[in-house]
Design an enzyme around this catalytic site. Structure first.
Site, PDB file in Angstrom:
ATOM      1  N   GLU A  73       7.742 -11.146  -6.156  1.00 13.99           N
ATOM      2  CA  GLU A  73       7.990 -11.522  -7.545  1.00 13.99           C
ATOM      3  C   GLU A  73       8.878 -12.761  -7.641  1.00 13.99           C
ATOM      4  OE1 GLU A  73       6.536  -7.405  -7.643  1.00 13.99           O
ATOM      5  OE2 GLU A  73       8.083  -8.433  -6.459  1.00 13.99           O
ATOM      6  N   HIS A 142       9.100   3.165 -11.573  1.00 13.65           N
ATOM      7  CA  HIS A 142       7.909   2.597 -12.200  1.00 13.65           C
ATOM      8  C   HIS A 142       7.763   3.027 -13.657  1.00 13.65           C
ATOM      9  CE1 HIS A 142       7.106   2.715  -7.854  1.00 13.65           C
ATOM     10  NE2 HIS A 142       6.286   1.694  -8.034  1.00 13.65           N
TER      11      HIS A 142
END
Length: 336
Positions: A73, A142
């Site tokens: 990322e 998540h």
């Protein structure tokens, strides 16, 4: 397909589709409209996205404009910042909002501050799409709802659509913006269906809320999944409580005027947002109403959200933690 008419306009061509389809349609239209737009992220190409949002876009636009990235990322978010500074319009997918912390340097210190640091000589047209929220047993790493965190930073706009229509209109506005926008999508909404305008120039201005249902007794300001929950509840309570339901849509900038106008009419406010209750979106909405409509309030403002805990993996515990229509109803009962 159906038609809708807005005041003072002709019929609007719409089609029923899911949130997933509405987002994909927005991406397809903007990729066709502007060759500087490209999509990048983990598994967005041939795999079609972990939530199947990008679908078959790579087949039409190729791997140069729908780019699979390494699992880094920090790397691809930094590349997007550089790409935007040099004239393109990247749309970056961060698979889960929980992962944004990995690239927070690139967002907070670079993307958000670039225009300011260079005296307005550079533009930063970066759109970041990410999914958040619980409900699918994805466990704590998540399932978080982080939108308040990033709405807090100057230089970044943040939106959180509560319907397929809003998903398309807000994403298109984000991609066309010359400043960075983070689009927070609730993962449990991708199958939600609704009417979506087919006009390729349809956009929803960032910074606007939407009154989804008018009412007289109580204002419910909701985001994402809680918009649908609140609208369903309004139908159930019709005849006993007249709920006005507002989709906040834009976290920053926030449409204070629409919120204040509603509360001046109803005198009561419930804020429903799937994020931790402390120091968050609830507090910002409440404060803006208190500052501008304090003497219109007939009861204390109520908040519906997640307790200050992580989202559990256990389905039973997750269901207990996440807000629902029953929590909104309990909040309404406290003020009506």
């Amino acid at each position: 397909m159906s038609t809708e008419s807005a005041p003072g306009t002709g019929p609007e061509q719409t089609e029923e589709m899911t949130v997933r389809e509405a987002i994909r349609l927005a991406l397809r239209e903007e990729l066709r409209r502007d060759e500087d737009v490209f999509v990048m992220g983990e598994d967005v190409g041939n795999f079609g996205g972990v939530f199947e949002v990008t679908g078959d876009l790579v087949d039409e636009f190729g791997e140069t404009r729908v780019r699979d990235t390494p699992i880094s990322e920090a790397g691809f978010m930094g590349a997007a910042v550089g790409a935007a500074a040099t004239g393109t319009r990247p749309v970056v997918e961060i698979m889960f909002a929980d992962f944004i912390g990995v690239c927070s340097e690139q967002i907070i210190n670079q993307m958000a501050k670039n225009r300011y640091m260079f005296g307005g000589k550079t533009e930063m047209p970066v759109t970041v799409r990410t999914t958040e929220g619980g409900g699918m047993g994805a466990a704590s790493q998540h399932s978080g709802t982080l939108h308040t965190w990033f709405a807090h930073f100057p230089g970044v706009m943040a939106v959180a659509p509560g319907s397929p229509r809003a998903a398309k209109g807000l994403l298109k506005s984000a991609i066309r913006s010359n400043d960075p926008v983070i689009v927070f999508e609730n993962k449990m909404m991708y199958e939600q269906r609704g009417q979506v305008p087919l006009d390729e120039d349809f956009t929803i201005p960032i910074g606007s809320a939407s009154v989804e249902r008018e009412g007289e007794d109580v204002t419910v300001v909701a985001t994402q999944r809680m918009v649908g929950e609140s609208l369903d509840l309004a139908e159930d309570l019709d005849g006993s409580v007249d709920m006005e339901v507002i989709d906040l849509q834009s976290l920053y900038p926030m449409d204070t005027d629409t919120l204040v106008e509603s509360v001046k009419k109803t005198g009561r406010l419930v804020i429903a947002d799937e994020s931790p209750l402390s120091y968050g979106t609830h507090a910002e909405v409440a404060t803006r109403v208190m500052e501008n409509a304090f003497y219109s309030l007939d009861a204390p403002i109520q908040r519906v959200g997640v307790a200050d805990v992580h989202i559990p993996f256990s389905p039973a515990l997750e269901e207990e933690v996440l807000p629902s229509a029953s929590d909104v109803e309990a909040a309404i009962n406290r003020v009506v």
